[in-house]
Design a protein around this motif. Structure first.
Motif, PDB file in Angstrom:
ATOM      1  N   LYS A 138     -18.422   4.147  -9.354  1.00 23.56           N
ATOM      2  CA  LYS A 138     -17.211   4.647  -8.691  1.00 23.56           C
ATOM      3  C   LYS A 138     -15.977   4.366  -9.547  1.00 23.56           C
ATOM      4  N   SER A 196       0.849  -1.192   0.000  1.00 19.76           N
ATOM      5  CA  SER A 196       0.000   0.000   0.000  1.00 19.76           C
ATOM      6  C   SER A 196       0.886   1.244   0.000  1.00 19.76           C
ATOM      7  N   ARG A 245     -11.218   3.185   2.985  1.00 22.90           N
ATOM      8  CA  ARG A 245     -11.684   3.611   4.300  1.00 22.90           C
ATOM      9  C   ARG A 245     -12.140   2.409   5.107  1.00 22.90           C
ATOM     10  N   ARG A 286      -5.523  -0.144   0.486  1.00 21.66           N
ATOM     11  CA  ARG A 286      -6.575  -0.038   1.498  1.00 21.66           C
ATOM     12  C   ARG A 286      -7.494   1.142   1.225  1.00 21.66           C
TER      13      ARG A 286
HETATM   14  O1  LIG Z   1     -12.451   4.302  -1.730  1.00 20.62           O
HETATM   15  C1  LIG Z   1     -11.775   4.327  -0.700  1.00 20.62           C
HETATM   16  O2  LIG Z   1     -12.199   3.923   0.412  1.00 20.62           O
HETATM   17  C2  LIG Z   1     -10.381   4.899  -0.748  1.00 20.62           C
HETATM   18  C3  LIG Z   1      -9.468   4.147  -1.669  1.00 20.62           C
HETATM   19  C4  LIG Z   1      -8.067   4.711  -1.674  1.00 20.62           C
HETATM   20  C5  LIG Z   1      -7.116   3.883  -2.499  1.00 20.62           C
HETATM   21  C6  LIG Z   1      -5.747   4.524  -2.626  1.00 20.62           C
HETATM   22  S1  LIG Z   1      -4.723   3.703  -3.823  1.00 20.62           S
HETATM   23  C7  LIG Z   1      -3.340   4.613  -3.275  1.00 20.62           C
HETATM   24  C8  LIG Z   1      -3.427   4.685  -1.764  1.00 20.62           C
HETATM   25  N1  LIG Z   1      -2.832   3.514  -1.138  1.00 20.62           N
HETATM   26  C9  LIG Z   1      -3.731   2.781  -0.485  1.00 20.62           C
HETATM   27  O3  LIG Z   1      -3.492   1.732   0.125  1.00 20.62           O
HETATM   28  N2  LIG Z   1      -4.947   3.347  -0.584  1.00 20.62           N
HETATM   29  C10 LIG Z   1      -4.913   4.580  -1.348  1.00 20.62           C
END
Ligand SMILES: O=C(O)CCCC[C@@H]1SC[C@@H]2NC(=O)N[C@@H]21
Ligand SMILES: Nc1ncnc2c1ncn2[C@@H]1O[C@H](COP(=O)(O)OP(=O)(O)OP(=O)(O)O)[C@@H](O)[C@H]1O
Length: 276
Positions: free
Chosen positions: A133, A35, A65, A63
């Motif tokens: 989305k 991540s 929310r 990840r």
């Molecule tokens: O829709 C959501 O709940 C939020 C998603 C966020 C994804 C991005 S991808 C780059 C960054 N690294 C992660 O692990 N999450 C965010």
């Protein structure tokens, strides 16, 4: 439709976006990681500077929310995190950063995709007539210490993936009429718009009204004016008309009894149309 696009052009990203020519202090592109948000939070704790950027071609455990996952077929989208340490802005104003990020994302997507685009409060970009989305935003506070308070803002955007490769209800720029988008071009526009909007907000001391963010977000937010059902932790739900966003970035719900209540983004388990 192929999920593979050209690899990101790291040299072009760095020469365009890094100081002194561009607005960012550091920019790393890794081939594969778990991540980018987790990595940049760890780097922040080790003292990474304000305006650092981390991009991954393949993010294996992205990840979202509330410990949800972000799925991104390798090389088919953009997974990027930025670190800001907005010295001089009170931390209780950092709640605007996901919305500021959403506006920058919307600016960038509109340059590349002809479909109708808008923001679902607090953190989603929806595209097309079905309002699916196409992107999500996750803001996480840095650990106390390690160079002053900061926020890591992560953005996942579906560019070339087909719907079959994405979770139900998701879409991508390619699925909404933007074929053959060059991800480096898109990332340059996105990071430029993000830096502009954040610099403006920072100069205004984090005052969303003064930075023009409040008005811009109201105009971009598809949730406003709708009857919505908000599910809160513990199963509590609130139903009301999504009337406005307040100065702290909370959603103001007008209940049928005429009472107004503010909902904080971090507390929202689900936000859906009240009829849904
Ligand atoms: O829709 C959501 O709940 C939020 C998603 C966020 C994804 C991005 S991808 C780059 C960054 N690294 C992660 O692990 N999450 C965010
Ligand atoms: N690449 C992707 N594109 C679109 N959506 C994704 C992607 N990867 C994961 N998701 C979805 O995003 C969700 C996390 O976003 P969020 O917390 O905003 O929930 P939501 O389902 O979009 O919102 P709500 O329940 O309020 O309608 C995950 O549960 C997952 O279903």
């Amino acid at each position: 439709m192929s999920p593979d696009t050209s690899p990101l052009d790291v040299d072009r990203l760095r020469t365009t976006l890094l100081a002194p020519v561009g607005p960012w202090a550091n920019l790393d592109v890794v081939e594969r990681t778990g991540s980018t948000n987790a990595d940049l939070l760890a780097a922040a704790a080790a003292g990474a500077p304000d305006r650092s950027v981390l991009v991954a071609e393949h993010q294996a455990s992205g990840r979202g929310r509330l410990a949800r996952t972000w799925e991104s077929p390798p090389g088919s989208g953009i997974t990027v995190s930025v670190l800001w340490r907005p010295v001089g802005v009170p931390a209780d104003r950092f709640g605007w950063l996901p919305m500021l990020g959403g506006l920058a994302l919307l600016d960038a997507v509109r340059e590349f995709c002809p479909a109708e685009a808008g923001l679902k409060w607090p953190n989603d970009l929806l595209l097309g007539t079905e309002q699916r989305k196409a992107a999500g935003i996750l803001a996480e506070m840095t650990a106390v210490g390690g160079g002053g308070p900061g926020v890591v803002l992560g953005i996942g955007l579906n560019v070339a993936a087909s719907r079959a490769q994405l979770p139900a209800g998701a879409t991508s720029l390619a699925e909404e009429g933007a074929a053959d988008v060059d991800r480096s071009d898109l990332l340059i526009v996105l990071l430029t718009r993000l830096a502009e909007r954040e610099a403006h907000w920072r100069e205004a001391g984090g005052d969303a009204e003064a930075a023009g963010l409040h008005a811009a977000y109201r105009a971009a937010c598809l949730s406003l004016g709708m009857q919505v059902r908000v599910e809160l932790p513990g199963g509590e739900t609130r139903v009301g008309m999504a009337e406005d966003i307040d100065g702290h970035g909370r959603l103001l719900l007008l209940g049928q009894d005429g009472a107004r209540q503010g909902v904080t983004a971090g507390d929202v388990v689900h936000l859906r149309p009240a009829s849904g």
